[in-house]
Design an enzyme around this catalytic site. Structure first.
Site, short mmCIF file in Angstrom:
data_model
loop_
_atom_site.label_atom_id
_atom_site.label_comp_id
_atom_site.label_asym_id
_atom_site.label_seq_id
_atom_site.Cartn_x
_atom_site.Cartn_y
_atom_site.Cartn_z
N TYR A 1 0.81 -1.21 0.00
CA TYR A 1 0.00 0.00 0.00
C TYR A 1 0.85 1.27 0.00
O TYR A 1 0.39 2.32 -0.44
CB TYR A 1 -0.91 0.04 1.23
N LYS B 1 3.86 -15.22 3.13
CA LYS B 1 4.14 -15.98 1.91
C LYS B 1 5.66 -16.12 1.84
O LYS B 1 6.32 -15.68 0.89
CB LYS B 1 3.56 -15.21 0.70
N ASP C 1 -2.09 -18.48 1.31
CA ASP C 1 -3.06 -19.27 0.51
C ASP C 1 -3.70 -20.35 1.38
O ASP C 1 -4.91 -20.57 1.35
CB ASP C 1 -2.42 -19.85 -0.76
N ASP D 1 -6.08 -7.27 4.47
CA ASP D 1 -7.24 -6.69 3.78
C ASP D 1 -8.10 -7.80 3.20
O ASP D 1 -9.32 -7.85 3.40
CB ASP D 1 -6.74 -5.76 2.67
N ASP E 1 -12.00 -9.53 4.76
CA ASP E 1 -13.26 -9.57 4.00
C ASP E 1 -13.74 -11.02 3.93
O ASP E 1 -14.93 -11.30 4.10
CB ASP E 1 -13.07 -9.05 2.56
C1 IPM Z 1 -10.30 -1.59 4.02
C2 IPM Z 1 -10.56 -1.09 2.62
C3 IPM Z 1 -9.41 -0.19 2.20
C4 IPM Z 1 -8.14 -0.99 2.26
C5 IPM Z 1 -9.59 0.46 0.81
C6 IPM Z 1 -10.88 1.25 0.73
C7 IPM Z 1 -8.40 1.31 0.42
O1 IPM Z 1 -10.72 -2.17 1.75
O2 IPM Z 1 -10.21 -0.76 4.94
O3 IPM Z 1 -10.18 -2.80 4.20
O4 IPM Z 1 -7.80 -1.69 1.28
O5 IPM Z 1 -7.44 -0.92 3.26
MG MG Z 2 -10.71 -4.06 2.68
#
Ligand code: IPM
Ligand code: MG
Length: 355
Positions: A143, A191, A223, A247, A251
């Protein structure tokens, strides 16, 4: 009377609607537990680009620095998603904010709500009792690594993954500390079979491990972790990982709870801490009063627990959230078949009233 200053950064899409519900919850806590809260609203994201041309204006940064905690909604606007060459993007605001506030750790707890287990696409017996904490590094890796960009002819693009030993140590120290307070198991996700940065993570953690003799350390390739989180979520206690892996895995982990709309997070570091739902700005739902405010309200619970060390206030919010779920006062994403979904504001009102 405890005086607290909260910076409110609602951001884009559903941000203002969900943050308004969290503010109601904070107001209810203030009455019950004797806080005097000062809110200062500030611009961030696409909203800030539209207003002042900058997704994280200096003024917003000053508001955050002067606050005791930041309550954050979401950022992102589809207008920018298909503009690969846009000069400014809402997400840059989020990244700039994380960097400038020194928020190097993002804590994302994953646990299940008994009454929602049926909502998970995973089998009941797999997800029941899952309870782990993801500690995601937030200000390093792909990032922020430089160089990032394009070759002169435009046909080659590059991102750079960079980690220093110091960055790894401070995030893994948190991982060890949370593991010590929990079930004493730390999974380091990397990784290392491919990436040099991952090998530095392992080396660093191996050097730290003897200082935490009661924590069992496990190393897992990302993975494999992606598979195991779904297959055997109860395997995990504390997971520590770099920015991008964290990240993606968080999710993924959100499906365990049944909805992305339920997961809160805390970002902590060197300055003011920030509390935000893990989901995005859900632009399709903006202004419709249908978005699930629970992740943001639980983020407010984390705010009392982490920023103000007030476990009772946090627990009061959590109890009210549990009640809304148990009584089906919930938005459409988690409403069971046959139950009329409630609006964002109705859920917020119910939770505030029950605090
Ligand atoms: C999160 C989001 C952000 C990230 C995006 C919106 C840049 O997905 O906070 O997880 O990737 O960190
Ligand atoms: Mg995210």
């Amino acid at each position: 009377m405890k005086e607290i200053k909260i910076a409110v950064l609602s951001g884009d899409g559903i941000g203002p609607e969900i943050v308004a519900q969290a503010v109601k919850a904070v107001d209810a806590v203030a009455v019950k537990f004797g806080y005097q809260v000062t809110y200062t609203h500030a611009l961030v994201g696409a909203t800030a680009i539209d207003a002042v041309g900058d997704p994280y204006p200096e003024e917003t940064h000053e508001v955050c620095m002067a606050a005791d905690a930041v309550l954050f909604g979401a950022i992102g606007d589809p207008r920018f998603d298909n503009m690969p060459n846009a000069k400014v993007r809402p997400e840059q605001g989020l990244l700039a904010m994380r960097k400038k506030l020194g928020l190097y750790a993002n804590l994302r707890p994953v646990n299940t709500f008994e009454t929602l287990l049926h909502r998970s696409p995973l089998r009941y017996d797999l997800v029941e009792g899952a309870d782990f904490l993801c500690v995601r590094e937030l200000t390093g890796g792909l990032y922020f690594g430089r160089p990032q960009g394009r070759s002169e002819d435009g046909n080659t693009a590059y991102d750079t993954c960079v980690y220093t030993r110091t960055e790894i140590e401070r995030i893994c120290r948190l991982g060890f500390e949370y593991a010590t307070k929990r079930r004493k198991k730390l999974t380091v996700v990397d990784k290392a079979n491919v990436l040099a940065t991952s090998r530095l993570w392992r080396e660093t953690v191996q050097a730290m491990a003897p200082s935490y003799p009661d924590v069992e350390v496990e190393y897992m390739f990302v993975d494999n972790a992606a598979m195991k989180i779904i297959q055997q979520p109860r395997h995990f206690d504390v997971v520590v990982t770099e920015n991008m892996f964290g990240d993606i895995l968080t999710d993924e982990a959100s499906v365990i709870t049944g909805s992305l709309g339920l997961l809160p997070s805390a970002s902590i570091g060197t300055g003011t801490s920030l509390f935000e739902p893990i989901h995005g700005s859900y632009p399709q739902a903006a202004g419709k009063n249908i978005a699930n405010p629970i992740a943001t309200i639980l983020s407010a619970a984390m705010m009392f627990e982490y920023a103000f060390s007030d476990m009772e206030a946090g627990a009061a919010i959590r109890r009210a959230v549990d009640l809304s779920i148990a009584q089906n006062v919930v938005t459409e994403d988690i409403a069971p078949a046959g139950v009329t979904p409630r609006s964002t504001t109705e859920v917020g009102d119910f939770i505030a009233a029950n605090i």
